[in-house]
Write a protein that holds these residues in place. Structure first.
Motif, short mmCIF file in Angstrom:
data_model
loop_
_atom_site.label_atom_id
_atom_site.label_comp_id
_atom_site.label_asym_id
_atom_site.label_seq_id
_atom_site.Cartn_x
_atom_site.Cartn_y
_atom_site.Cartn_z
N LYS A 1 -8.83 4.73 -2.40
CA LYS A 1 -9.41 5.85 -1.67
C LYS A 1 -8.79 7.13 -2.19
O LYS A 1 -7.60 7.17 -2.50
N SER B 1 -6.58 -2.30 9.79
CA SER B 1 -6.66 -0.92 9.31
C SER B 1 -5.27 -0.40 8.96
O SER B 1 -4.28 -0.77 9.59
N ILE C 1 -7.89 3.89 8.49
CA ILE C 1 -8.50 3.50 7.23
C ILE C 1 -8.84 2.02 7.34
O ILE C 1 -7.98 1.15 7.19
N VAL D 1 -13.37 5.43 7.19
CA VAL D 1 -12.24 6.27 7.57
C VAL D 1 -12.64 7.04 8.83
O VAL D 1 -13.66 7.73 8.84
N TYR E 1 0.84 -1.19 0.00
CA TYR E 1 0.00 0.00 0.00
C TYR E 1 0.88 1.24 0.00
O TYR E 1 1.95 1.27 0.63
N VAL F 1 -11.76 0.07 0.96
CA VAL F 1 -11.84 0.83 2.20
C VAL F 1 -13.28 0.82 2.68
O VAL F 1 -14.20 1.22 1.95
N LEU G 1 -9.99 -1.47 6.38
CA LEU G 1 -10.04 -2.24 5.14
C LEU G 1 -11.08 -3.35 5.24
O LEU G 1 -11.40 -3.82 6.35
#
Length: 370
Positions: free
Chosen positions: A277, A302, A316, A328, A228, A325, A318
């Motif tokens: 996102k 997250s 965030i 948040v 990521y 996502v 997941l």
């Protein structure tokens, strides 16, 4: 009964007044659905720290843009200097930036850092490997050089994959066209072996290039073998991306999703990967880490994202597959100012570093309240 409770409360208050050290840095706990969080400053007087990570020696390792690498005792916040790199040149957002430790640090105590320097009058970035001898860092070996640098848009976060490849984010170094220019090292994510050689299975033979079309990716974390990244947009569309081999991430032709003007056709023709996102207006996302611990159960699965412009920590959440996502959530907005990076300890504590300048930057510990 009420008299007994009142007496106990008074007695405990007297005991704490005598025995408890007042923490002037603490702020009221943040109460969540599943747990109560408490936060406290453990270290102060830092100058623009960029990287914070948890070391296998149970110490926090940090870089500061001026060139200093240090270890921090997370118990008492004591700073243990390791090295000040003499040829680091800090301009604007440049200087000593990303760092990562070898995954087999106990037997291979190697430290990888990325920094900007002056190369014959040209501001440049290089990747250097050091060896930790228990006291300082020695035997610098340049693994990669000649990456364009600038006062802004350097990217420069490092991560090592489960198969022991080094990934390096590089921003467009303030020239947006470089991101789509396959002859430039700027605006790319590079992948090299830990000795600096080029892996045989990279997208282009003999090239470190892994992905391209990046503006300013400042966060990078592996979750298993999935990578990521967080990335700064221009005026719109800050992003969280899943990095995929050989893919184009669009900049400057595409911002965020492939959904306006000529973006859909460009994305189709150029194999553009969309973010999972995006934020508009921008928030200025920086370092990220992954939370998988049971200590704060509501944060499990997250990404935790340090945010600069909006001065906050974002959770965030997941989905189970990790490719979308779900939610948040915002924490500590405006409490500590600009946040540059975040690290998670094996115990589930979270450490944030600020980026406010003036030799007043801090490390903040976030944990489940007792």
């Amino acid at each position: 009964m009420r008299k007994w409770i009142a007496a106990a409360i008074i007695a405990s208050g007297i005991f704490c007044f005598i025995n408890c050290k007042k923490n002037t840095n603490a702020v009221p706990p943040v109460t969540l659905g599943d747990a109560t969080l408490t936060d406290v400053v453990i270290t102060q007087n830092l100058s623009f720290p960029w990287e914070i990570l948890w070391g296998p020696d149970d110490k926090l390792w940090i870089t500061e843009r001026g060139g200093r690498i240090s270890r921090i005792n997370p118990t008492d916040g004591v700073i243990i200097p390791l090295l000040s790199i003499s040829d680091v040149v800090s301009r604007g957002e440049g200087g000593l930036l990303g760092m990562v430790l070898h995954p087999d640090f106990a037997t291979t105590p190697e430290v990888f850092v990325a920094y900007n320097y002056d190369k014959a009058g040209v501001y440049t970035k290089k990747i250097v490997k050091y060896t930790y001898n228990g006291t300082t860092l020695i035997n610098p070996i340049v693994l990669m050089d000649n990456i364009p640098a600038s006062n802004i848009h350097n990217g420069t976060r490092l991560a090592i994959s489960p198969d022991k490849k080094l990934f390096i984010t590089s921003g467009d170094a303030s020239v947006s066209s470089r991101a789509q220019d396959m002859t430039s090292l700027a605006g790319k994510i590079q992948r090299i072996n830990l000795d600096g050689s080029i892996p045989a299975d990279n997208p282009t033979a003999g090239s470190a290039l892994w992905t391209f079309g990046h503006r300013n990716p400042q966060g990078l974390v592996f979750v298993g073998d999935r990578l990521y990244s967080s990335e700064h947009g221009q005026n719109t569309d800050d992003e969280i991306n899943i990095i995929q081999k050989g893919r184009n991430f669009g900049w400057p032709n595409v911002e965020g999703f492939c959904d306006t003007g000529s973006e859909p056709s460009f994305c189709t023709i150029n194999n553009v990967a969309e973010p999972i996102k995006a934020w508009s207006p921008t928030i200025a996302p920086s370092g990220i880490d992954y939370y998988k611990n049971d200590a704060i159960p509501q944060w499990k699965n997250s990404l935790l994202l340090a945010v600069l412009k909006d001065s906050e920590l974002l959770q965030i959440k997941l989905n189970a597959a990790g490719d979308k996502v779900e939610a948040v959530n915002t924490f500590y907005k405006g409490t500590y100012g600009r946040l540059r990076d975040v690290a998670v300890s094996p115990q589930g504590d979270v450490y944030m570093i600020t980026s406010n300048g003036g030799n007043a930057d801090k490390i903040i510990k976030v944990s489940k309240a007792p």
